[in-house]
Write an enzyme that holds these catalytic residues in place. Structure first.
Site, short mmCIF file in Angstrom:
data_model
loop_
_atom_site.label_atom_id
_atom_site.label_comp_id
_atom_site.label_asym_id
_atom_site.label_seq_id
_atom_site.Cartn_x
_atom_site.Cartn_y
_atom_site.Cartn_z
N TYR A 7 -1.38 -0.75 10.72
CA TYR A 7 -1.48 -1.04 9.28
C TYR A 7 -0.17 -0.62 8.60
CZ TYR A 7 -3.58 -1.27 4.57
OH TYR A 7 -3.87 -1.57 3.24
N SER A 14 0.87 -1.18 0.00
CA SER A 14 0.00 0.00 0.00
C SER A 14 0.90 1.23 0.00
CB SER A 14 -0.83 -0.01 1.29
OG SER A 14 -1.50 1.20 1.48
#
Ligand SMILES: NC(=O)c1ccc[n+]([C@@H]2O[C@H](COP(=O)([O-])OP(=O)(O)OC[C@H]3O[C@@H](n4cnc5c(N)ncnc54)[C@H](OP(=O)(O)O)[C@@H]3O)[C@@H](O)[C@H]2O)c1
Length: 254
Positions: A162, A149
């Protein structure tokens, strides 16, 4: 002309929705037989039927890959029933955002278990098959594609764990690349910005509002924007390895 992935087998984790489902379709369109892995079997079966209806081969495998035995079994079934593994797409992931302070740490466990531990366990289980494919297949190479990501490159308040998992995916991909370069198992790290999928729906309500506000004004990517990129990466000639691809929506600044 033969499809670039004719005769190859791909395993895609998290294929019951979003980027994974789109990737399964894209790899099948390039000629690969595709194993689609996730927990929601009905969705996987629908996807497999759709891919089969288009004249390609897909196998639906229900597995919770945070259980190492289930990840190993999914890999084993793919190899046994489809005839090996040439391409592994480690896509399954969860993004449970929110401040570190007062966080329900159960959410941290879920992210670490899926985004990190399941990814490394699935890779480990698939490795002998990938090495066989690189040695023996007509393509002469194999591929591991890890979905990270923008959060794997840029840390932000409210994204802590995350960020931790996706930075970890980046480090593991690079270490993997170095270890297997001479044996032609290629490593591709994909780093998407905001993509319109179910991902945000799992975020706690208060934190979800912040993400939704952040991306409200921009045209987000579609899952197909990512799957096309993955299909491009794994169809490069044997001597070309696309190691890292960062893809933001044009209007996404951070
Ligand atoms: N959407 C974005 O903006 C964005 C941006 C950057 C990176 N990413 C990354 O892209 C990847 C795919 O996400 P997405 O956006 O396509 O979201 P998504 O639609 O929510 O897909 C997540 C997939 O993971 C599967 N999954 C969840 N837990 C699992 C488990 N224990 N075992 C097996 N499969 C499991 C889900 O299927 P089941 O529930 O059926 O198991 C689902 O198919 C993730 O790694 C995410 O971090 C997404």
């Amino acid at each position: 002309m033969q499809n670039p992935l004719e005769g190859a087998v791909a395993l895609v984790t998290g294929a019951s929705s979003g980027i994974g489902a789109a990737t399964a379709r894209a790899l099948a369109a390039e000629g690969a037989k595709v194993a689609v892995v996730a927990r929601r079997l009905e969705r996987l079966e629908r996807l497999a039927a759709e891919i089969g209806g288009g004249g390609h081969t897909a196998l639906a495998i229900r597995a919770d890959i945070t259980e190492p035995a289930q990840a190993v079994e999914a890999v084993g079934r793919t190899a046994d029933e489809l005839g090996g593994i040439d391409v592994l797409v480690n896509n399954a992931g969860v993004m449970l955002l929110g401040p570190i302070e007062n966080a329900p740490t159960e959410e941290w466990d879920r992210m670490i278990d899926l985004n990190l531990k399941a990814l490394i366990n699935t890779t480990h289980a698939a490795l002998p098959h990938l090495l066989d494919a690189a040695r023996e297949s007509e393509r002469g190479c194999a591929d591991v594609v890890n979905i990270s990501s923008v959060a794997g490159r840029v840390a932000r308040a409210g994204v802590g764990v995350y960020n931790l998992t996706k930075h970890g995916v980046g480090a593991f991909s690079e270490s993997f690349r170095q270890e297997f370069a001479s044996r032609h198992v290629r490593s591709t790290l994909i780093e998407p910005g905001a993509v319109e999928t179910e991902l945000v729906s799992h975020v706690r309500e208060d934190a979800r509002e912040i993400v939704e506000k952040r991306f409200a004004e921009i045209t987000r990517l579609q899952a197909e924007d990512i799957s096309e990129t993955i299909a491009f990466a794994v169809t490069r000639p044997r001597h070309v390895s696309l190691n890292e691809i960062l893809i933001r929506p044009t209007e996404q600044v951070g």
